[in-house]
Design a protein around this motif. Structure first.
Motif, short mmCIF file in Angstrom:
data_model
loop_
_atom_site.label_atom_id
_atom_site.label_comp_id
_atom_site.label_asym_id
_atom_site.label_seq_id
_atom_site.Cartn_x
_atom_site.Cartn_y
_atom_site.Cartn_z
N MET A 11 0.83 -1.20 0.00
CA MET A 11 0.00 0.00 0.00
C MET A 11 0.86 1.24 0.00
O MET A 11 0.56 2.23 -0.68
CB MET A 11 -0.91 0.01 1.23
CG MET A 11 -2.15 -0.81 1.08
SD MET A 11 -2.96 -1.01 2.64
CE MET A 11 -3.44 0.64 2.95
N GLY A 35 -6.58 1.18 -2.44
CA GLY A 35 -7.88 0.89 -1.83
C GLY A 35 -8.20 -0.59 -1.82
O GLY A 35 -8.71 -1.11 -0.82
N LEU A 38 -6.20 -2.24 0.78
CA LEU A 38 -6.78 -1.91 2.08
C LEU A 38 -7.95 -2.81 2.39
O LEU A 38 -8.12 -3.27 3.53
CB LEU A 38 -7.22 -0.45 2.07
CG LEU A 38 -7.80 0.12 3.34
CD1 LEU A 38 -6.77 0.07 4.44
CD2 LEU A 38 -8.27 1.52 3.12
N SER A 39 -8.75 -3.10 1.36
CA SER A 39 -9.89 -4.00 1.56
C SER A 39 -9.42 -5.39 1.99
O SER A 39 -9.99 -6.00 2.91
CB SER A 39 -10.69 -4.04 0.26
OG SER A 39 -11.47 -5.18 0.21
N GLN A 54 -15.49 -1.10 1.68
CA GLN A 54 -14.32 -0.47 1.08
C GLN A 54 -14.17 -0.88 -0.38
O GLN A 54 -13.86 -0.06 -1.24
CB GLN A 54 -13.07 -0.87 1.88
CG GLN A 54 -11.77 -0.43 1.29
CD GLN A 54 -11.60 1.06 1.34
OE1 GLN A 54 -12.00 1.70 2.30
NE2 GLN A 54 -11.04 1.63 0.30
N GLU A 58 -14.48 1.81 -3.26
CA GLU A 58 -13.29 2.07 -4.06
C GLU A 58 -13.63 2.05 -5.54
O GLU A 58 -13.16 2.90 -6.31
CB GLU A 58 -12.26 1.00 -3.74
CG GLU A 58 -10.93 1.25 -4.36
CD GLU A 58 -10.39 2.58 -3.96
OE1 GLU A 58 -10.46 2.92 -2.78
OE2 GLU A 58 -9.92 3.30 -4.86
N ILE C 32 -5.73 9.11 0.12
CA ILE C 32 -4.74 8.21 0.72
C ILE C 32 -4.66 8.42 2.23
O ILE C 32 -4.60 7.47 3.02
CB ILE C 32 -3.37 8.42 0.05
CG1 ILE C 32 -3.40 7.90 -1.37
CG2 ILE C 32 -2.27 7.73 0.82
CD1 ILE C 32 -2.18 8.21 -2.15
N GLU C 34 -7.03 9.43 4.11
CA GLU C 34 -8.24 8.87 4.70
C GLU C 34 -8.11 7.35 4.86
O GLU C 34 -8.49 6.80 5.90
CB GLU C 34 -9.42 9.23 3.80
CG GLU C 34 -10.75 8.87 4.36
CD GLU C 34 -11.74 8.66 3.26
OE1 GLU C 34 -11.68 9.42 2.27
OE2 GLU C 34 -12.53 7.72 3.34
N TYR C 35 -7.52 6.69 3.86
CA TYR C 35 -7.31 5.25 3.98
C TYR C 35 -6.44 4.94 5.18
O TYR C 35 -6.72 4.00 5.95
CB TYR C 35 -6.62 4.70 2.73
CG TYR C 35 -7.43 4.74 1.48
CD1 TYR C 35 -8.80 4.83 1.53
CD2 TYR C 35 -6.82 4.67 0.23
CE1 TYR C 35 -9.54 4.87 0.38
CE2 TYR C 35 -7.55 4.70 -0.92
CZ TYR C 35 -8.91 4.80 -0.85
OH TYR C 35 -9.64 4.84 -1.97
N ASN C 38 -8.39 5.36 8.45
CA ASN C 38 -9.35 4.27 8.64
C ASN C 38 -8.63 3.01 9.11
O ASN C 38 -9.09 2.32 10.03
CB ASN C 38 -10.07 3.97 7.33
CG ASN C 38 -11.10 5.01 7.00
OD1 ASN C 38 -11.47 5.79 7.85
ND2 ASN C 38 -11.56 5.04 5.78
N LEU C 39 -7.49 2.71 8.45
CA LEU C 39 -6.75 1.50 8.81
C LEU C 39 -6.24 1.59 10.24
O LEU C 39 -6.26 0.60 10.98
CB LEU C 39 -5.61 1.30 7.82
CG LEU C 39 -4.81 0.03 8.01
CD1 LEU C 39 -5.71 -1.16 7.88
CD2 LEU C 39 -3.70 -0.06 7.01
N ILE C 81 -16.12 5.69 5.82
CA ILE C 81 -15.80 5.38 4.42
C ILE C 81 -16.84 6.00 3.50
O ILE C 81 -16.49 6.63 2.48
CB ILE C 81 -15.74 3.85 4.23
CG1 ILE C 81 -14.51 3.28 4.90
CG2 ILE C 81 -15.72 3.49 2.77
CD1 ILE C 81 -14.45 1.79 4.87
#
Lengths: 190, 165, 115
Positions: A11, A35, A38-39, A54, A58, C32, C34-35, C38-39, C81
């Motif tokens: 990522m 994305g 990430l999923s 997600q 995405e 990016i 935001e990802y 969230n993670l 999300i």
């Protein structure tokens, strides 16, 4: 753990490519790769709800970005800001990273949820133990967002509504017609 | 073939596959929404999948057929209906349970893990799914309806379809 | 280690926001970031070897509660999300407006053209 680290590393690579590449289309596709990875990471973290959401979000995000911005005439990106702005920016990023590292000392070690700190009265533990009896929903995440914490969801619906309303107001043309007078009129007729 | 919108959009192969796929996508979205309280999923994910089904039609067959499948007025009405159902469920919680968003239908223990269980949660899921799905479809339709063109040295927004002709 | 990688993801997004000139690049960098956030929220609630917070028929609640991951961050991230998608759509609309007004995606050019 190793799989998760590998996914995060990929990522990171995708994010760096997305930020640094000069072609806008490859940047958008790299964001898509980030994305989707990430999923997969969410699946490994025991969150299938979020993984599904997600994934589809995405796809929609990619469609919006490609459809709305990439079809413009310029797709190449040139350069960064001037030297001074760049130095200030990098300094800001380093500062935020240092603050984040300082904050991580307060975090629980990886693999130990925050709710384990309050073994008796953590709200999450209550949701897990009594969620099925009190709401009847087997999916505790749904029980939390639609029963225990439905105010959150109401606020979310409001924010989504406002965002859509903002996009609508930005894209409509009647306000411009009043301000610009006749020029936009002929644009409409064309 | 007399359809004025028949020439829009992508190639025949894409259109045919879209015609086959859109029903399955809608079915999958409805499943995700309806079983949100038992399996992974729920109103958010299912709503986005429903939006994806309409957006697929919109992109593959052009805006004309896309709006015939789900018109902009119908989309905004469904959006408002979702929001209204959600707040109405919350208000009914006041009337019947005393607290906003109270789950006023109790679930007996023997009804667990059935489709018709857990009180108002499936209703809320359907409302959220309607709201998220139609509003996301609307935003894509709005964003792709106009684009910027240079005419006579000035930039202005024009409708995509008019520009093509 | 995992937290550090996640922080690096956020930092890459922040770097893109403050350094890049192109508006679409800034939108992408915000996505990016935001990802990464969230993670991070999901990672905080993770229990090593834990299972998803979805009950199966026949499981006892106490046993289930002892082995499941934290459902609360998941519920928050789920809304986050979808809000992110709405905000992204609005940012794209602003980008299109800016392009119509200035004819470019470059923010330094926009500063020069203002007036």
């Amino acid at each position: 753990m190793t799989i998760l680290a590998a996914l995060l590393f990929l990522m990171l690579v995708g994010a760096i490519i997305a930020v640094e590449t000069t072609n806008l289309l490859s940047a958008v596709i790299s964001v898509g790769a980030v994305g989707f990875l990430l999923s997969i990471a969410f699946l490994f973290l025991g969150a299938p709800d979020i993984a599904i959401t997600q994934l589809v979000v995405e796809i929609l995000c990619l469609v919006i970005l490609i459809r709305a911005t990439i079809s413009r005439d310029l797709t190449a990106v040139s350069g960064e800001r001037e030297f001074f702005g760049m130095v200030v920016g990098v300094a800001l990023v380093v500062l935020v990273a240092l603050a984040g590292i300082a904050a991580f000392e307060q975090f629980p070690p990886f693999g130990e949820p925050v709710m384990a700190r309050f073994p008796d009265d953590a709200p999450s533990a209550t949701y897990l133990a009594e969620g099925l009896d009190r709401t009847g929903a087997a999916n505790i995440v749904t029980a939390v967002i639609l029963d225990f914490r439905a105010y959150d969801t109401l606020g979310e619906a409001t924010v989504l509504f406002c965002a859509i309303l903002g996009a609508l107001a930005l894209m409509r043309r009647r306000a411009r017609r009043q301000r610009d007078g006749d020029e936009t009129e002929e644009g409409d007729a064309a | 073939m007399n359809d004025p919108h028949a020439k829009e959009g992508m190639s025949l192969i894409v259109k045919t596959v879209t015609r086959w796929l859109k029903g399955f996508l809608l079915l999958y979205g409805a499943y995700i929404v309806l079983y949100g309280h038992l399996t992974p999923g729920g109103g958010f994910a299912g709503g986005v999948i429903v939006a994806c089904a309409f957006i697929l039609v919109f992109l593959a067959c052009g805006a004309g057929i896309g709006h015939r499948t789900l018109g902009r007025l119908a989309a905004s009405e469904l959006d408002s209906a979702g929001a209204l159902i959600f707040t109405a469920v919350g208000a009914l919680g006041i009337a019947l349970g005393g607290v906003f968003f109270r789950n006023f239908i109790r679930t007996p223990p023997e009804a667990h893990f059935r489709l018709l269980s857990s009180g108002v949660i499936p209703v809320c899921n359907i409302a959220i799914g309607l709201k998220v799905g139609t509003s996301l479809f609307m935003v894509l339709a709005i964003l792709s309806a106009v684009h910027v063109a240079v005419k006579g040295g000035r930039r202005r927004m024009v409708r995509r379809r008019e520009d093509k002709s | 280690m995992i937290y550090a990688l996640c922080l690096m993801l956020i930092a890459v997004g922040l770097y893109g926001v403050v350094v890049k000139k192109n508006v679409v690049k800034i939108v992408i960098s915000l996505a990016i970031m935001e990802y990464g956030i969230n993670l991070l929220l999901i990672l905080v609630g993770y229990r090593a070897g834990g299972h998803a917070p979805i009950m199966e028929p026949g499981a006892s609640p106490a046993e289930f509660a002892a082995g499941a991951v934290d459902p609360l961050p998941q519920a928050l991230v789920l809304t986050s999300i979808v809000i992110g998608l709405g905000v992204l759509a609005m940012m794209v609309a602003i980008c299109i407006r800016l392009y119509e007004r200035y004819g470019t995606f470059d923010i330094t050019e926009m500063r020069r053209l203002r007036g």
